[in-house]
Scaffold this active site. Structure first.
Site, short mmCIF file in Angstrom:
data_model
loop_
_atom_site.label_atom_id
_atom_site.label_comp_id
_atom_site.label_asym_id
_atom_site.label_seq_id
_atom_site.Cartn_x
_atom_site.Cartn_y
_atom_site.Cartn_z
N THR A 268 42.76 29.47 33.27
CA THR A 268 42.48 28.45 34.27
C THR A 268 41.12 27.81 33.99
O THR A 268 40.98 26.59 33.99
CB THR A 268 42.42 29.09 35.69
OG1 THR A 268 43.40 30.12 35.77
CG2 THR A 268 42.64 28.08 36.78
N LEU A 269 40.16 28.67 33.76
CA LEU A 269 38.80 28.22 33.57
C LEU A 269 38.64 27.39 32.31
O LEU A 269 37.98 26.35 32.32
CB LEU A 269 37.89 29.45 33.50
CG LEU A 269 36.43 29.17 33.46
CD1 LEU A 269 36.01 28.38 34.68
CD2 LEU A 269 35.66 30.47 33.39
N ASP B 181 43.83 36.96 46.81
CA ASP B 181 45.06 37.24 47.55
C ASP B 181 46.02 38.16 46.82
O ASP B 181 45.93 38.36 45.61
CB ASP B 181 45.80 35.93 47.80
CG ASP B 181 46.37 35.36 46.50
OD1 ASP B 181 45.59 35.18 45.54
OD2 ASP B 181 47.58 35.11 46.43
N GLU C 267 33.83 30.00 40.36
CA GLU C 267 35.07 30.80 40.30
C GLU C 267 34.87 32.14 40.99
O GLU C 267 33.84 32.79 40.77
CB GLU C 267 35.44 31.06 38.84
CG GLU C 267 36.44 30.10 38.26
CD GLU C 267 37.87 30.28 38.77
OE1 GLU C 267 38.08 30.95 39.81
OE2 GLU C 267 38.77 29.74 38.12
N ASP D 119 39.87 36.24 34.80
CA ASP D 119 40.77 37.27 34.30
C ASP D 119 41.10 36.91 32.85
O ASP D 119 40.29 37.12 31.96
CB ASP D 119 41.99 37.25 35.24
CG ASP D 119 42.94 38.41 35.03
OD1 ASP D 119 42.82 39.09 34.02
OD2 ASP D 119 43.81 38.62 35.89
N GLY E 59 41.33 30.50 45.70
CA GLY E 59 40.59 31.77 45.74
C GLY E 59 39.08 31.66 45.90
O GLY E 59 38.44 32.59 46.36
N GLY F 25 41.26 33.96 31.71
CA GLY F 25 40.37 32.85 31.35
C GLY F 25 41.09 31.54 31.12
O GLY F 25 40.46 30.53 30.79
P1 IMP Z 1 42.92 33.49 34.70
O1 IMP Z 1 41.48 33.74 34.38
O2 IMP Z 1 43.46 32.22 34.12
O3 IMP Z 1 43.78 34.70 34.42
O4 IMP Z 1 43.11 33.25 36.25
C1 IMP Z 1 42.13 33.58 37.12
C2 IMP Z 1 42.69 33.36 38.50
O5 IMP Z 1 43.71 34.34 38.77
C3 IMP Z 1 41.60 33.60 39.51
O6 IMP Z 1 40.92 32.41 39.81
C4 IMP Z 1 42.38 34.17 40.67
O7 IMP Z 1 42.85 33.11 41.47
C5 IMP Z 1 43.52 34.92 40.03
N1 IMP Z 1 43.21 36.35 39.87
C6 IMP Z 1 42.82 36.99 38.76
N2 IMP Z 1 42.63 38.31 38.98
C7 IMP Z 1 42.88 38.49 40.29
C8 IMP Z 1 42.84 39.67 41.16
O8 IMP Z 1 42.52 40.80 40.77
N3 IMP Z 1 43.18 39.44 42.45
C9 IMP Z 1 43.52 38.22 42.94
N4 IMP Z 1 43.57 37.11 42.18
C10 IMP Z 1 43.26 37.25 40.87
MG MG Z 2 40.30 31.08 41.25
#
Ligand code: IMP
Ligand code: MG
Length: 170
Positions: free
Chosen positions: A102-103, A154, A94, A98, A44, A100
């Site tokens: 992954t980060l 995506d 990033e 969302d 992304g 958090g």
């Molecule tokens: P999280 O913070 O671990 O939930 O994951 C974040 C990852 O989820 C981001 O780097 C994106 O790849 C994906 N993501 C989170 N929100 C969205 C969205 O609204 N649209 C598309 N991808 C998203």
């Molecule tokens: Mg990402």
């Protein structure tokens, strides 16, 4: 059919470029005289990385990491960082934060390699859905809990190529 059908541009391509330029200026100011390592989590963040890297006029190395974080499962590395970050000024680039997960996973992994500094740059921040307490050091825009696509983001792998960022109207 285009995956953006029924959606509207919420941040236009030119607004995105202004936001990215502003982040680049802040980073140039904060890291003056230093060399950077920019880490791009696939997939992304590729467009954001490509624009931001070109706008930051400081010596820099770029690298890519691919972490999957399926809902309800733990994070897994599909492609690890290949540069040595020890003693380096590292920035994770990033496109959106969302929950958090992954980060947070990526941050602790990089921290274990003893960088001189480690900060997080996020184009978009969705704090409403945060599961883990983690804050980006540089934020482009804070947005509501809305699904967005475009500019690297995506819907089932489609829509990453759009220059604008889209969401659904409510
Ligand atoms: P999280 O913070 O671990 O939930 O994951 C974040 C990852 O989820 C981001 O780097 C994106 O790849 C994906 N993501 C989170 N929100 C969205 C969205 O609204 N649209 C598309 N991808 C998203
Ligand atoms: Mg990402």
């Amino acid at each position: 059919m285009q995956v953006r059908e029924g959606m509207i541009p919420s941040i236009t391509a030119s607004e995105i470029q202004e936001i990215v330029s502003e982040i680049a200026r802040e980073i140039e100011r904060d890291y003056e005289g230093k060399e950077l390592v920019l880490i791009c989590p696939l997939k992304g963040s590729v467009l954001f990385m490509a624009d931001l890297a070109r706008k930051i006029k400081l010596p820099q190395v770029i690298d890519f990491v691919y972490v999957t974080s399926p809902k309800g499962e733990s994070c897994r590395i599909l492609r690890d960082v290949s540069v040595d970050v020890q003693g380096k000024h590292v920035l994770i680039i990033e496109e959106i934060i969302d929950a958090g997960r992954t980060l947070s996973f990526l941050k602790s992994r990089l921290q274990a390699s003893f960088p001189a500094s480690l900060k997080v740059v996020a184009l978009l921040d969705k704090p409403a859905l945060r599961q883990i307490s983690i804050q980006p050091d540089y934020v482009g825009r804070t947005i509501e809990d809305r699904f967005v696509i475009g500019y690297g983001m995506d819907s089932e792998e489609l829509g990453r190529n759009y220059s604008d960022i889209y969401n659904f109207t409510q």
